[in-house]
Design an enzyme around this catalytic site. Structure first.
Site, PDB file in Angstrom:
ATOM      1  N   GLY A 171       0.836  -1.189   0.000  1.00  0.00           N
ATOM      2  CA  GLY A 171       0.000   0.000   0.000  1.00  0.00           C
ATOM      3  C   GLY A 171       0.872   1.240   0.000  1.00  0.00           C
ATOM      4  O   GLY A 171       2.050   1.185   0.374  1.00  0.00           O
ATOM      5  N   GLN A 183       3.063  10.011   1.266  1.00  0.00           N
ATOM      6  CA  GLN A 183       4.339   9.289   1.150  1.00  0.00           C
ATOM      7  C   GLN A 183       5.062   9.621  -0.153  1.00  0.00           C
ATOM      8  O   GLN A 183       6.220   9.244  -0.325  1.00  0.00           O
ATOM      9  CB  GLN A 183       4.099   7.776   1.233  1.00  0.00           C
ATOM     10  CG  GLN A 183       3.556   7.352   2.595  1.00  0.00           C
ATOM     11  CD  GLN A 183       3.400   5.849   2.663  1.00  0.00           C
ATOM     12  OE1 GLN A 183       2.377   5.319   2.240  1.00  0.00           O
ATOM     13  NE2 GLN A 183       4.403   5.165   3.176  1.00  0.00           N
ATOM     14  N   HIS A 242      -4.123   0.950   7.647  1.00  0.00           N
ATOM     15  CA  HIS A 242      -2.802   1.598   7.678  1.00  0.00           C
ATOM     16  C   HIS A 242      -2.760   2.765   6.686  1.00  0.00           C
ATOM     17  O   HIS A 242      -2.299   3.861   7.022  1.00  0.00           O
ATOM     18  CB  HIS A 242      -1.747   0.532   7.344  1.00  0.00           C
ATOM     19  CG  HIS A 242      -0.338   1.018   7.281  1.00  0.00           C
ATOM     20  ND1 HIS A 242       0.646   0.553   8.121  1.00  0.00           N
ATOM     21  CD2 HIS A 242       0.282   1.901   6.453  1.00  0.00           C
ATOM     22  CE1 HIS A 242       1.800   1.146   7.824  1.00  0.00           C
ATOM     23  NE2 HIS A 242       1.597   1.973   6.811  1.00  0.00           N
ATOM     24  N   GLU A 243      -3.261   2.531   5.467  1.00  0.00           N
ATOM     25  CA  GLU A 243      -3.201   3.589   4.442  1.00  0.00           C
ATOM     26  C   GLU A 243      -4.157   4.734   4.773  1.00  0.00           C
ATOM     27  O   GLU A 243      -3.832   5.903   4.563  1.00  0.00           O
ATOM     28  CB  GLU A 243      -3.488   3.028   3.052  1.00  0.00           C
ATOM     29  CG  GLU A 243      -2.518   1.944   2.576  1.00  0.00           C
ATOM     30  CD  GLU A 243      -1.049   2.290   2.775  1.00  0.00           C
ATOM     31  OE1 GLU A 243      -0.676   3.472   2.651  1.00  0.00           O
ATOM     32  OE2 GLU A 243      -0.275   1.371   3.093  1.00  0.00           O
ATOM     33  N   CYS A 264       6.347   0.112   7.215  1.00  0.00           N
ATOM     34  CA  CYS A 264       5.857   1.258   6.440  1.00  0.00           C
ATOM     35  C   CYS A 264       6.963   1.675   5.493  1.00  0.00           C
ATOM     36  O   CYS A 264       8.119   1.764   5.894  1.00  0.00           O
ATOM     37  CB  CYS A 264       5.500   2.401   7.384  1.00  0.00           C
ATOM     38  SG  CYS A 264       4.867   3.844   6.520  1.00  0.00           S
ATOM     39  N   LEU A 265       6.599   1.933   4.236  1.00  0.00           N
ATOM     40  CA  LEU A 265       7.607   2.321   3.248  1.00  0.00           C
ATOM     41  C   LEU A 265       8.300   3.632   3.638  1.00  0.00           C
ATOM     42  O   LEU A 265       9.396   3.904   3.173  1.00  0.00           O
ATOM     43  CB  LEU A 265       6.971   2.444   1.858  1.00  0.00           C
ATOM     44  CG  LEU A 265       6.419   1.140   1.281  1.00  0.00           C
ATOM     45  CD1 LEU A 265       5.795   1.386  -0.085  1.00  0.00           C
ATOM     46  CD2 LEU A 265       7.491   0.065   1.179  1.00  0.00           C
ATOM     47  N   HIS A 305      -2.640   7.045   7.162  1.00  0.00           N
ATOM     48  CA  HIS A 305      -1.702   7.979   6.526  1.00  0.00           C
ATOM     49  C   HIS A 305      -2.416   9.242   6.054  1.00  0.00           C
ATOM     50  O   HIS A 305      -1.842  10.330   6.088  1.00  0.00           O
ATOM     51  CB  HIS A 305      -1.055   7.327   5.291  1.00  0.00           C
ATOM     52  CG  HIS A 305       0.203   6.567   5.568  1.00  0.00           C
ATOM     53  ND1 HIS A 305       1.338   7.151   6.088  1.00  0.00           N
ATOM     54  CD2 HIS A 305       0.525   5.265   5.360  1.00  0.00           C
ATOM     55  CE1 HIS A 305       2.303   6.236   6.190  1.00  0.00           C
ATOM     56  NE2 HIS A 305       1.838   5.068   5.761  1.00  0.00           N
TER      57      HIS A 305
HETATM   58 NI    NI Z   1       2.828   3.245   5.712  1.00  0.00          NI
END
Ligand code: NI
Length: 185
Positions: free
Chosen positions: A46, A51, A130-131, A88-89, A134
């Protein structure tokens, strides 16, 4: 399509509320396509607009064969509890066990501007939550206990030196994996 630089923890945009998208434009569809390419290059499941340095309420999610582009996503129903190890990226190489709802129903606008509902369980449910977090400036770290968050931030203090500009630049197929939570080692 293009692989975009990923903002890492410390960049203010990751802590800001996003703006609802009134209508899906060609520019936003291109952004969504670039986010999908970036998510895949990073081997993530995701990615949310902050991000990649953008403030629109937009995220992409890919779990197994299911790929979603979601504008203005909102959780409208949730059930149960599940614990999952998340990464998380934007916080590479930091992981933590988070408790979330086991099932969620999300309402969003798709890439054609149509209202859709997506139901997800387990990994898909975790990923959607999670997304969507964000998009409200929230990170998985915020769900950890004080001590676990402190430990995660200590790990990050070492990792962050790899990203002096606050950006993570990926090249196709070489990104360190945002661990698929079912592939724990
Ligand atoms: Ni993340």
């Amino acid at each position: 399509m293009a692989i975009l630089p990923i903002t890492v923890l410390g960049q203010p945009i990751l802590r800001q509320e996003t703006t609802r998208v009134p209508a899906v434009t060609d520019e936003l569809r291109r952004l969504a396509d670039d986010m999908i390419e970036t998510m895949r290059a990073a081997e993530g499941v995701g990615l949310a607009a902050p991000q990649v340095g953008r403030s629109e309420a937009l995220c992409v999610v890919e779990v197994g064969e299911q790929l979603f582009t979601l504008f203005n996503p909102e959780i409208i129903e949730r059930k149960g509890k599940i614990k999952w190890e998340e990464g998380c990226l934007s916080i590479p190489d930091v992981y933590g066990w988070v408790e979330r709802s086991q099932w969620v129903k999300v309402r969003a606008m798709d890439r054609d501007g149509a209202t859709i509902e997506v139901e997800g369980t387990e990994l898909l449910a975790v990923c959607l939550q999670h997304e969507i977090d964000h998009l409200h400036g929230k990170l998985f770290l915020d769900h950890l206990s004080f001590l676990k968050r402190r430990a995660a931030l200590a790990t990050w203090e070492e990792e962050r030196t790899k990203y002096p500009d606050g950006l993570r630049i990926l090249t196709p197929g070489t990104g360190p994996a945002e661990r698929a939570p079912d592939a724990a080692d």
